[in-house]
Design a protein around this motif. Structure first.
Motif, PDB file in Angstrom:
ATOM      1  N   THR A   1       0.821  -1.203   0.000  1.00  0.00           N
ATOM      2  CA  THR A   1       0.000   0.000   0.000  1.00  0.00           C
ATOM      3  C   THR A   1       0.858   1.259   0.000  1.00  0.00           C
ATOM      4  OG1 THR A   1      -1.734  -1.159   1.233  1.00  0.00           O
ATOM      5  CG2 THR A   1      -1.835   1.244   1.209  1.00  0.00           C
TER       6      THR A   1
ATOM      7  N   LEU B   1     -11.138   3.109   1.210  1.00  0.00           N
ATOM      8  CA  LEU B   1     -10.679   2.321   2.350  1.00  0.00           C
ATOM      9  C   LEU B   1     -11.373   2.762   3.636  1.00  0.00           C
ATOM     10  CD1 LEU B   1      -6.829   2.095   1.680  1.00  0.00           C
ATOM     11  CD2 LEU B   1      -8.587   0.413   1.126  1.00  0.00           C
ATOM     12  N   LYS B   2     -11.510   4.067   3.837  1.00  0.00           N
ATOM     13  CA  LYS B   2     -12.100   4.597   5.062  1.00  0.00           C
ATOM     14  C   LYS B   2     -13.568   4.219   5.190  1.00  0.00           C
ATOM     15  CE  LYS B   2     -13.090   8.958   5.308  1.00  0.00           C
ATOM     16  NZ  LYS B   2     -12.933  10.447   5.370  1.00  0.00           N
TER      17      LYS B   2
ATOM     18  N   ALA C   1     -13.963   0.175   5.589  1.00  0.00           N
ATOM     19  CA  ALA C   1     -13.260  -0.498   6.685  1.00  0.00           C
ATOM     20  C   ALA C   1     -14.163  -1.034   7.792  1.00  0.00           C
ATOM     21  CB  ALA C   1     -12.203   0.437   7.279  1.00  0.00           C
TER      22      ALA C   1
ATOM     23  N   VAL D   1     -14.211  -5.085   8.767  1.00  0.00           N
ATOM     24  CA  VAL D   1     -13.784  -5.582  10.082  1.00  0.00           C
ATOM     25  C   VAL D   1     -14.900  -6.407  10.726  1.00  0.00           C
ATOM     26  CG1 VAL D   1     -13.131  -4.893  12.419  1.00  0.00           C
ATOM     27  CG2 VAL D   1     -12.147  -3.712  10.438  1.00  0.00           C
TER      28      VAL D   1
ATOM     29  N   GLY E   1     -15.044  -9.379   4.002  1.00  0.00           N
ATOM     30  CA  GLY E   1     -14.320  -9.668   5.233  1.00  0.00           C
ATOM     31  C   GLY E   1     -14.540 -11.085   5.712  1.00  0.00           C
TER      32      GLY E   1
ATOM     33  N   GLY F   1      -4.616  -1.977   0.306  1.00  0.00           N
ATOM     34  CA  GLY F   1      -5.110  -1.426   1.564  1.00  0.00           C
ATOM     35  C   GLY F   1      -6.199  -2.277   2.181  1.00  0.00           C
ATOM     36  N   PHE F   2      -7.058  -2.861   1.341  1.00  0.00           N
ATOM     37  CA  PHE F   2      -8.068  -3.787   1.839  1.00  0.00           C
ATOM     38  C   PHE F   2      -7.402  -4.948   2.570  1.00  0.00           C
ATOM     39  CE2 PHE F   2     -10.902  -1.724  -1.203  1.00  0.00           C
ATOM     40  CZ  PHE F   2     -12.122  -1.768  -0.547  1.00  0.00           C
TER      41      PHE F   2
ATOM     42  N   ILE G   1      -6.480  -3.920   6.074  1.00  0.00           N
ATOM     43  CA  ILE G   1      -7.665  -3.773   6.921  1.00  0.00           C
ATOM     44  C   ILE G   1      -8.216  -5.133   7.339  1.00  0.00           C
ATOM     45  CG2 ILE G   1     -10.074  -2.981   6.935  1.00  0.00           C
ATOM     46  CD1 ILE G   1      -9.163  -0.722   5.043  1.00  0.00           C
TER      47      ILE G   1
END
Length: 275
Positions: A74, A88-89, A92, A96, A157, A191-192, A195
């Motif tokens: 990343t 991403l924000k 997320a 999770v 996820g 980035g995923f 996370i």
């Protein structure tokens, strides 16, 4: 000294797996779990422990390696301005949550069941690599929001937590279908992986604490020896994969990796039948 010599073949194989996993992570935006999980399942017998725990330990260890590999990828992509941090924000929290549900489900599954799930999952993922044009069609100009985003992110996820992967393949498909360029999709998918891997690592450690029959060097379902050895190599090759992703036509490489995934799926399914 004798113990070190006995573990030498496993350590050398882990080093090789780390090199391959890091390069694949940078090149395709994946976390490297497709490489790490089967490698760990094959090598854990050299570290002892109960056969029925190997798949759990392999998946937990994979997440531990993805934390570092995905972060390295990343940051390398970010230097090229290719990571969409807004995506991403907003995704997320749901990712999770999905990881947490997946870990709780995995706690109730046998090693054989998890191995079959892994084999089936990578067969599905191989389609994207063997026929990459299927995921290149644009169906929207915007990313999903609201309930669709929660469902896709949560499912991503959950699915990833059962396979020990960073979810990059699914993330790339979703983003390209929604109008993102392939380079931006691959960069953001790294980035995923980060996370997904952080709560995944914590969860697999917690559900494995106190379990009997774990291989030498395990903390819960994370084998620290494997995680350190593999990560030490993957952080070196992840930037090379990133450079390749931005410089080379990825279609031929994707097809080769797709064939690799089908081969691994067959190996894993056969292993599950023998459990």
């Amino acid at each position: 000294m004798s113990a070190v010599l006995a573990w030498a073949p496993a350590i050398l194989a882990m080093l090789a797996a780390g090199l391959f996993a890091g390069f694949a992570a940078g090149l395709f935006g994946i976390g490297g779990g497709f490489v790490v999980v089967p490698a760990m399942i094959a090598l854990l017998p050299l570290l002892g422990g109960a056969k029925g725990e190997y798949t759990h330990v392999a998946i937990g260890t994979s997440f531990a390696t993805i934390v570092v590999t995905a972060l390295r990828s990343t940051l390398s992509h970010h230097k090229r301005g290719a990571v969409d941090f807004e995506i991403l924000k907003t995704w997320a929290p749901w990712i999770v949550l999905g990881v947490g549900v997946g870990v709780l489900l995995a706690q109730r599954m046998t090693g054989q069941t998890l191995t079959f799930i892994f084999a089936g999952g990578i067969v599905l993922m191989s389609i994207n690599f063997l026929v990459p044009k299927l995921a290149r069609r644009q169906v929207s100009d915007t990313m999903p929001s609201g309930l669709p985003r929660a469902a896709i992110a949560g499912g991503l996820g959950l699915f990833s937590s059962l396979l020990g992967i960073g979810g990059g393949t699914v993330a790339v498909i979703v983003m390209t279908l929604c109008g993102r360029s392939i380079h931006k999709a691959i960069a953001t998918a790294s980035g995923f992986g980060f996370i997904i891997a952080v709560p995944g690592t914590i969860g697999w450690i917690l559900i494995g604490l106190g379990k009997p029959g774990l291989p030498v060097g395990s903390l819960g379902y994370v084998n620290l020896l494997g995680a350190v050895v593999i990560t030490s190599m993957s952080i070196l090759t992840a930037p090379l994969g990133v450079a390749a992703a931005h410089a080379l036509p990825a279609e031929p490489l994707k097809r080769v990796f797709g064939v690799y995934l089908l081969f691994i799926a067959g190996v894993m399914a056969n292993r599950a039948l023998q459990m």
